[in-house]
Write a protein that holds these residues in place. Structure first.
Motif, mmCIF file in Angstrom:
data_model
loop_
_atom_site.group_PDB
_atom_site.id
_atom_site.type_symbol
_atom_site.label_atom_id
_atom_site.label_comp_id
_atom_site.label_asym_id
_atom_site.label_seq_id
_atom_site.Cartn_x
_atom_site.Cartn_y
_atom_site.Cartn_z
ATOM 1 N N PRO A 30 40.977 49.836 25.917
ATOM 2 C CA PRO A 30 40.871 48.614 26.716
ATOM 3 C C PRO A 30 39.856 47.603 26.166
ATOM 4 O O PRO A 30 40.152 46.405 26.107
ATOM 5 N N ARG A 34 40.306 43.662 24.867
ATOM 6 C CA ARG A 34 39.514 42.516 25.334
ATOM 7 C C ARG A 34 38.859 41.787 24.148
ATOM 8 O O ARG A 34 38.741 40.561 24.155
ATOM 9 N N TRP A 37 41.438 39.563 22.623
ATOM 10 C CA TRP A 37 41.691 38.428 23.524
ATOM 11 C C TRP A 37 40.543 37.418 23.461
ATOM 12 O O TRP A 37 40.766 36.227 23.282
ATOM 13 N N GLY A 134 36.312 34.786 36.318
ATOM 14 C CA GLY A 134 37.080 35.547 37.301
ATOM 15 C C GLY A 134 36.815 35.183 38.746
ATOM 16 O O GLY A 134 37.553 35.585 39.639
ATOM 17 N N ALA A 161 47.501 42.324 31.150
ATOM 18 C CA ALA A 161 46.562 43.160 30.395
ATOM 19 C C ALA A 161 45.558 43.836 31.323
ATOM 20 O O ALA A 161 44.918 44.821 30.943
ATOM 21 N N HIS A 162 45.414 43.321 32.537
ATOM 22 C CA HIS A 162 44.497 43.962 33.487
ATOM 23 C C HIS A 162 45.028 45.288 34.033
ATOM 24 O O HIS A 162 44.396 45.898 34.889
ATOM 25 N N GLY A 165 41.707 49.111 31.452
ATOM 26 C CA GLY A 165 40.264 48.993 31.467
ATOM 27 C C GLY A 165 39.679 48.720 32.828
ATOM 28 O O GLY A 165 40.319 48.900 33.864
ATOM 29 N N ARG A 166 38.444 48.253 32.791
ATOM 30 C CA ARG A 166 37.714 48.077 34.038
ATOM 31 C C ARG A 166 36.637 47.015 33.909
ATOM 32 O O ARG A 166 36.291 46.578 32.819
ATOM 33 N N CYS A 167 36.114 46.641 35.072
ATOM 34 C CA CYS A 167 34.977 45.729 35.139
ATOM 35 C C CYS A 167 33.695 46.555 35.225
ATOM 36 O O CYS A 167 33.658 47.596 35.886
ATOM 37 N N HIS A 168 32.662 46.061 34.566
ATOM 38 C CA HIS A 168 31.367 46.742 34.511
ATOM 39 C C HIS A 168 30.304 45.829 35.123
ATOM 40 O O HIS A 168 30.124 44.705 34.649
ATOM 41 N N SER A 172 30.069 41.884 33.472
ATOM 42 C CA SER A 172 30.575 40.691 34.168
ATOM 43 C C SER A 172 30.023 40.560 35.583
ATOM 44 O O SER A 172 30.155 39.508 36.206
HETATM 45 ZN ZN1 ZEM Z 1 40.284 40.069 31.377
HETATM 46 N N1 ZEM Z 1 38.563 40.515 32.337
HETATM 47 N N2 ZEM Z 1 40.296 38.220 32.220
HETATM 48 N N3 ZEM Z 1 41.941 39.598 30.315
HETATM 49 N N4 ZEM Z 1 40.233 41.881 30.514
HETATM 50 C C1 ZEM Z 1 37.891 41.711 32.305
HETATM 51 C C2 ZEM Z 1 38.294 42.865 31.643
HETATM 52 C C3 ZEM Z 1 39.395 42.935 30.825
HETATM 53 C C4 ZEM Z 1 39.384 37.711 33.118
HETATM 54 C C5 ZEM Z 1 38.146 38.297 33.450
HETATM 55 O O1 ZEM Z 1 37.207 37.546 34.055
HETATM 56 C C6 ZEM Z 1 37.832 39.652 33.141
HETATM 57 C C7 ZEM Z 1 42.640 38.419 30.368
HETATM 58 C C8 ZEM Z 1 42.432 37.412 31.277
HETATM 59 C C9 ZEM Z 1 41.326 37.332 32.118
HETATM 60 C C10 ZEM Z 1 41.151 42.363 29.607
HETATM 61 C C11 ZEM Z 1 42.163 41.641 28.979
HETATM 62 C C12 ZEM Z 1 42.504 40.349 29.314
HETATM 63 C C13 ZEM Z 1 36.711 41.630 33.078
HETATM 64 C C14 ZEM Z 1 35.690 42.732 33.230
HETATM 65 C C15 ZEM Z 1 36.671 40.355 33.617
HETATM 66 C C16 ZEM Z 1 35.586 39.841 34.539
HETATM 67 C C17 ZEM Z 1 34.675 42.655 32.093
HETATM 68 C C18 ZEM Z 1 33.635 43.730 32.186
HETATM 69 O O2 ZEM Z 1 32.884 43.713 33.161
HETATM 70 O O3 ZEM Z 1 33.587 44.594 31.295
HETATM 71 C C19 ZEM Z 1 39.871 36.439 33.627
HETATM 72 C C20 ZEM Z 1 39.189 35.557 34.634
HETATM 73 C C21 ZEM Z 1 41.086 36.218 33.018
HETATM 74 C C22 ZEM Z 1 42.061 35.098 33.184
HETATM 75 C C23 ZEM Z 1 42.123 34.343 34.243
HETATM 76 C C24 ZEM Z 1 43.657 38.403 29.348
HETATM 77 C C25 ZEM Z 1 44.597 37.224 29.080
HETATM 78 C C26 ZEM Z 1 43.556 39.599 28.680
HETATM 79 C C27 ZEM Z 1 44.342 40.112 27.511
HETATM 80 C C28 ZEM Z 1 45.548 39.661 27.177
HETATM 81 C C29 ZEM Z 1 40.901 43.772 29.379
HETATM 82 C C30 ZEM Z 1 41.726 44.699 28.505
HETATM 83 C C31 ZEM Z 1 39.797 44.129 30.146
HETATM 84 C C32 ZEM Z 1 39.146 45.498 30.284
HETATM 85 C C33 ZEM Z 1 37.975 45.604 29.328
HETATM 86 C C34 ZEM Z 1 37.252 46.912 29.403
HETATM 87 O O4 ZEM Z 1 36.152 46.965 28.832
HETATM 88 O O5 ZEM Z 1 37.735 47.885 29.984
#
Ligand code: ZEM
Length: 286
Positions: A30, A34, A37, A134, A161-162, A165-168, A172
């Motif tokens: 995951p 990210r 992305w 977010g 894609a959500h 994985g997870r939020c930490h 964030s």
């Molecule tokens: Zn995310 N994403 N994302 N995202 N994202 C998080 C985690 C992951 C947004 C967002 O604020 C956040 C897309 C779009 C958007 C992934 C992939 C993709 C987290 C948590 C947040 C807050 C971070 C943390 O705390 O570690 C917002 C607002 C989005 C659009 C509106 C798109 C597009 C993605 C890929 C195509 C992935 C895989 C994760 C998980 C990361 C992890 O470390 O597990």
């Protein structure tokens, strides 16, 4: 070391580092997705700045953007691959890392092309603040993704894609995973978005998110305000409904839009060679 241009060898080594029993849910996948992305999602079509080329996240200006907190884990996971295949550029490695991780986690095959360079062109550097927040709603999502050239349908597909994985809290400020099995790519995110009863919750750090608690589950599931904005917006919603129903259609659309994401800012000739970067200034070209 492998032969320059042997991307299959690179893919193999990415695949074999995904299992990380001590890390998060046991997979580096995951966070690699990210990284791919965020390295691409700084693109601005109007000024043709940002994007994956140049791997700017290696430097403080971009790497230190609070939106990129935690992505050093992804870069550290990939470092042994870079040391072994020294010829691969970071910008190619980070995008390929996401593509290979998605495939290994049961997702679709995504078209990936080589040739990005690590030369940092100062005139292409993105300012901070280009990545989505977010805590916001549909207007913000459109502002961010229209800037890159995506449609409403593409925005919803990418958001799938959500599933991963997870939020930490320490990255964030948000906390938790969207689905129960966050290392398996699927359309569960859309299905749960529609079927569960999401309640607003303010965390101890003051951050507001949505949660669903199920007695049978190990932990509370979560949605960001931006995730649920997809369901309340009349133009996003039909795509959420479609992807919740039709897994194959989601996989197909996701593969297309992720391939588009990692090509933002890159122009190629018919043979796939990149035409809008200075080949003298670094990067490997096959
Ligand atoms: Zn995310 N994403 N994302 N995202 N994202 C998080 C985690 C992951 C947004 C967002 O604020 C956040 C897309 C779009 C958007 C992934 C992939 C993709 C987290 C948590 C947040 C807050 C971070 C943390 O705390 O570690 C917002 C607002 C989005 C659009 C509106 C798109 C597009 C993605 C890929 C195509 C992935 C895989 C994760 C998980 C990361 C992890 O470390 O597990």
């Amino acid at each position: 070391m492998s032969n320059p241009g042997d991307y299959d060898a690179v893919r193999k080594d990415i695949a074999s580092l995904l299992k990380q029993p001590e890390y998060d849910d046991g997979s580096a996948g995951p966070v690699l997705v990210r990284l791919a992305w965020h390295s691409s999602g700084t693109y601005d079509a109007e000024t043709d700045t940002g994007g994956s080329n140049g791997a700017g996240m290696r430097y403080e200006a971009e790497g230190g953007d609070p939106a990129n907190a935690g992505l050093q884990h992804a870069r550290v996971f990939l470092e042994p691959v870079k040391s072994k295949h020294t010829w691969v550029t970071y910008s190619d490695l980070w995008t390929l890392g996401g593509v290979e991780a998605i495939k290994q986690m049961g997702g679709p095959e995504i078209e990936w092309k080589a040739g990005r360079t690590d030369f940092v062109d100062d005139s292409k550097l993105p300012p901070r603040g280009r990545l989505p927040d977010g805590a916001q709603g549909a207007d913000h999502i459109r502002f961010i993704f229209y800037r890159m050239g995506f449609s409403d349908q593409e925005i919803v597909a990418l958001s799938g894609a959500h599933n991963l994985g997870r939020c930490h809290s320490d990255r964030s400020g948000f906390h938790g995973a969207w689905v129960n099995n966050p290392t398996r790519f699927s359309n569960t995110y859309f299905r749960l978005m529609m079927s569960l009863n999401w309640k607003e919750k303010t965390l101890d750090n003051g951050v507001r998110q949505f949660v669903h608690y199920d007695e049978d589950a190990d932990e509370e599931l979560m949605m960001l305000p931006t995730d649920l904005a997809l369901l309340s917006d009349p133009s996003f919603k039909p795509w959420v409904e479609l992807y919740a129903k039709d897994r194959d259609r989601f996989f197909e659309d996701f593969a297309k839009v992720f391939a588009k994401l990692i090509e933002l800012g890159i122009e190629r000739d018919e043979k796939g060679g990149i035409t809008n970067i200075d080949n003298e200034k670094g990067g490997y070209h096959s």
